[in-house]
Design a protein around this motif. Sequence first.
Motif, PDB file in Angstrom:
ATOM      1  N   GLU A 168     -36.720 -63.923 -26.336  1.00 58.75           N
ATOM      2  CA  GLU A 168     -37.538 -65.098 -26.043  1.00 58.75           C
ATOM      3  C   GLU A 168     -37.320 -65.563 -24.605  1.00 58.75           C
ATOM      4  OE1 GLU A 168     -36.677 -67.991 -29.047  1.00 58.75           O
ATOM      5  OE2 GLU A 168     -38.030 -67.073 -30.507  1.00 58.75           O
ATOM      6  N   GLU A 169     -36.065 -65.511 -24.149  1.00 58.33           N
ATOM      7  CA  GLU A 169     -35.765 -65.891 -22.766  1.00 58.33           C
ATOM      8  C   GLU A 169     -36.435 -64.915 -21.797  1.00 58.33           C
ATOM      9  OE1 GLU A 169     -31.866 -66.212 -19.907  1.00 58.33           O
ATOM     10  OE2 GLU A 169     -31.617 -66.621 -22.031  1.00 58.33           O
ATOM     11  N   GLU A 170     -36.360 -63.638 -22.113  1.00 56.46           N
ATOM     12  CA  GLU A 170     -36.998 -62.622 -21.273  1.00 56.46           C
ATOM     13  C   GLU A 170     -38.515 -62.814 -21.254  1.00 56.46           C
ATOM     14  OE1 GLU A 170     -37.306 -57.746 -20.888  1.00 56.46           O
ATOM     15  OE2 GLU A 170     -36.022 -58.631 -22.427  1.00 56.46           O
ATOM     16  N   LEU A 171     -39.083 -63.149 -22.393  1.00 55.06           N
ATOM     17  CA  LEU A 171     -40.524 -63.398 -22.479  1.00 55.06           C
ATOM     18  C   LEU A 171     -40.925 -64.576 -21.597  1.00 55.06           C
ATOM     19  CD1 LEU A 171     -43.275 -62.772 -23.826  1.00 55.06           C
ATOM     20  CD2 LEU A 171     -42.602 -64.347 -25.643  1.00 55.06           C
ATOM     21  N   THR A 172     -40.132 -65.624 -21.618  1.00 53.69           N
ATOM     22  CA  THR A 172     -40.406 -66.789 -20.780  1.00 53.69           C
ATOM     23  C   THR A 172     -40.381 -66.411 -19.299  1.00 53.69           C
ATOM     24  OG1 THR A 172     -39.432 -68.231 -22.447  1.00 53.69           O
ATOM     25  CG2 THR A 172     -39.656 -69.128 -20.234  1.00 53.69           C
ATOM     26  N   VAL A 173     -39.377 -65.640 -18.914  1.00 51.38           N
ATOM     27  CA  VAL A 173     -39.272 -65.204 -17.518  1.00 51.38           C
ATOM     28  C   VAL A 173     -40.462 -64.339 -17.143  1.00 51.38           C
ATOM     29  CG1 VAL A 173     -37.921 -63.754 -15.948  1.00 51.38           C
ATOM     30  CG2 VAL A 173     -36.756 -65.379 -17.435  1.00 51.38           C
ATOM     31  N   LYS A 188     -43.462 -64.284 -18.513  1.00 49.65           N
ATOM     32  CA  LYS A 188     -44.683 -65.090 -18.447  1.00 49.65           C
ATOM     33  C   LYS A 188     -44.754 -65.846 -17.129  1.00 49.65           C
ATOM     34  CE  LYS A 188     -45.777 -65.832 -23.315  1.00 49.65           C
ATOM     35  NZ  LYS A 188     -45.918 -66.823 -24.391  1.00 49.65           N
ATOM     36  N   SER A 189     -43.621 -66.362 -16.693  1.00 54.73           N
ATOM     37  CA  SER A 189     -43.562 -67.073 -15.417  1.00 54.73           C
ATOM     38  C   SER A 189     -43.922 -66.138 -14.267  1.00 54.73           C
ATOM     39  CB  SER A 189     -42.168 -67.653 -15.220  1.00 54.73           C
ATOM     40  OG  SER A 189     -42.047 -68.203 -13.936  1.00 54.73           O
ATOM     41  N   LYS A 190     -43.353 -64.935 -14.295  1.00 46.89           N
ATOM     42  CA  LYS A 190     -43.663 -63.951 -13.253  1.00 46.89           C
ATOM     43  C   LYS A 190     -45.136 -63.562 -13.291  1.00 46.89           C
ATOM     44  CE  LYS A 190     -39.169 -61.777 -12.613  1.00 46.89           C
ATOM     45  NZ  LYS A 190     -38.402 -60.526 -12.690  1.00 46.89           N
TER      46      LYS A 190
END
Length: 96
Positions: free
Chosen positions: A33-38, A40-42
Amino acid sequence: MSNLSEIVDSLEHRIGALLNKHEKLKKANAELEEELTVLKSKQLQFENEIEVWVDKCNSLKLANSMLGSDQHKRETKLKINALVREIDQCITQLSE
């Protein structure tokens, strides 16, 4: 009686293994989930960057056509005509 305790021990062992696996999966899920957030931001950052580059490209095409480049004259004429029509519409609205 020993058969019952063996069953209980086996169940305890299985439950312990399941709880351990559950914790590992929770940690893996949190990391994903943390990787997904990063990511999405990128992605948003890249989309904004692409938008800026597309605008710059269009501006350069327009500038080239105004400098006498034959490559984009038609596009420039169409853009100028569209702008003139837009200005005419604004004048019409103002005069009403």
